[in-house]
Design an enzyme around this catalytic site. Structure first.
Site, PDB file in Angstrom:
ATOM      1  CB  CYS A   1      -0.965  -0.016   1.184  1.00 56.97           C
ATOM      2  SG  CYS A   1      -1.997  -1.489   1.208  1.00 56.97           S
TER       3      CYS A   1
ATOM      4  CG  HIS B   1      -2.751   4.266   5.321  1.00 53.10           C
ATOM      5  ND1 HIS B   1      -2.560   4.208   3.948  1.00 53.10           N
ATOM      6  CD2 HIS B   1      -2.851   2.976   5.736  1.00 53.10           C
ATOM      7  CE1 HIS B   1      -2.537   2.942   3.561  1.00 53.10           C
ATOM      8  NE2 HIS B   1      -2.728   2.178   4.622  1.00 53.10           N
TER       9      HIS B   1
ATOM     10  CG  HIS C   1      -6.563   0.558   0.988  1.00 50.80           C
ATOM     11  ND1 HIS C   1      -5.626   1.133   0.172  1.00 50.80           N
ATOM     12  CD2 HIS C   1      -5.874   0.070   2.063  1.00 50.80           C
ATOM     13  CE1 HIS C   1      -4.427   1.003   0.714  1.00 50.80           C
ATOM     14  NE2 HIS C   1      -4.554   0.359   1.865  1.00 50.80           N
TER      15      HIS C   1
END
Length: 402
Positions: free
Chosen positions: A157, A287, A321
């Site tokens: 990520c 995040h 995400h």
């Protein structure tokens, strides 16, 4: 070294193109987050799918066809004129391509392999090269006729945030004069089922930093920048990457350090690289995955670095995400916040149920109805966080030029 971000092409669940994405982002539009079946057996889950039509692959590149590359192509076509001007200025051999991805073309490969397992016959359309991690960067460079350095980062990520940081370093070292950098990831069964096996996927829209948070939604996106070197006497207005910081605390293969030690270090390194103090940051894109452990550690890390508070939000309830594309996409949201596309000088709102976790520090989350939160142009600095498996942490700082 400060690196100019001269152009941006973007597509995600919020829409396609800078203005469409900006309008939906600042409105807190969650319409792109929809329940779908077929990704995980016997479940329907909320995903951030791109619904706008994607371009066909250019003639001669049929063997590179994948949804990932078509997402990337959509972002590249938005800034095709700027890319061609950059090639004309610097030459094809002085332009690099550095992208982040985690899926590449594994969606198509997975379908072909599933067909082989069921029938014993492998489709003639299967190409191993589709799923190679460098496939998006190779396709983009070949399509544009570029001969500078070409590679992909794949650090889960943080992949595309790391791609931007790597691009800045290539410019600093004089390896090239411009970099096409960013990230791309597409929805696929492999990643959705992988996260489901970790019990990390929410059926409903994700709820970052809420006491009721119960996991992530997966999304897809492409964000592509043209990055060039900002000369010391450059007084041309624009948006730049001022610095970044990366750490790897290696606390656990999938869980972050509970106190966010590596996250704090990444943010501090980014500030040091940009020559800034924490008090100079106007906004922080969190995040904010809406998982129990990530939100807890990030709250602690943000409180440690910003004890007086900082305006912040997680955009993942708007886009899902986007994994390997997340770092570049959320840097793009900072870019849009600083750009002329943000006529109301707004910040991306934090969309959630408003029920904070009493076990966590209270953050200064941007409300959905806030207006004119950014000061006028000049001296504005926005930070974006990306965290990944293995304790991989990265923070970027964008701001105004001059």
């Amino acid at each position: 070294m400060i690196a100019r971000l001269d152009a941006l092409g973007v597509v995600c669940a919020l829409g396609q193109g800078k203005q469409a994405v900006a309008d939906a982002l600042f409105a807190g539009d969650t319409g792109g987050m929809r329940r779908q079946e077929g990704w995980i057996p016997e479940r329907s889950v909320t995903v951030g799918a791109v619904e706008t039509p994607l371009p066909a692959m250019p003639a001669g590149f049929e063997q590179a066809a994948s949804r990932n590359n078509r997402l990337l192509l959509a972002a590249a076509l938005e800034i095709h004129d700027e890319i061609q001007a950059t090639i004309a200025r610097h030459g094809a051999d002085r332009i690099a391509v550095v992208l982040g991805t985690s899926t590449s073309g594994i969606a198509e490969a997975g379908e072909h392999i599933a067909g082989f397992m069921n029938t014993g016959v492998l489709s003639d359309e299967y190409r191993y090269s589709q799923q190679e991690i460098t496939a998006p960067a190779t396709f983009l460079a070949d399509w544009l006729g570029l001969s500078g350095p070409v590679y992909c980062q794949s650090t889960a990520c943080t992949s595309s945030a790391r791609a931007l940081l790597s691009a800045q370093r290539l410019l600093q070292l004089g390896v090239c004069d411009a970099v096409l950098c960013g990230g791309v990831d597409s929805l696929c069964k492999l990643t959705l089922n992988g996260f489901a096996s970790l019990e990390a996927v929410s059926d409903e829209r994700c709820n970052p930093f809420s006491v009721n948070r119960h996991g992530i939604n997966i999304g897809e996106a492409a964000a592509l920048f043209v990055m060039t070197r900002a000369d010391g006497d450059d007084q041309t207005p624009g948006i730049a990457l001022f610095g970044g910081g990366a750490t790897s605390d290696a606390h656990h293969i999938s869980a972050p350090h509970p106190e966010g030690i590596g996250a704090q270090q990444a943010m501090r390194k980014a500030l040091a690289a940009a020559g800034l103090a924490a008090e100079q940051i106007s906004y922080l894109n969190l995040h904010g995955t809406a998982t129990t452990h990530n939100d807890a550690m990030e709250s602690l890390a943000v409180q440690a670095l910003f004890p007086a508070g900082v305006a912040c939000s997680s955009s993942k309830s708007l886009t899902g995400h986007t994994l390997g594309a997340a770092g570049a996409l959320e840097a793009a949201f900072c870019w849009l916040s600083l750009s002329e596309h943000n006529t109301g000088r707004q910040l991306p709102p934090h969309i959630w149920d408003g029920k904070g976790d009493p076990q966590l520090p209270r953050l200064n989350l941007v409300p959905a109805d806030a207006t004119e939160q950014l000061p006028a142009r000049g001296g504005r600095y926005l930070m974006s966080n990306s965290f990944a498996f293995g304790g991989n942490n990265l923070s970027l700082i964008l701001g105004d030029l001059p």
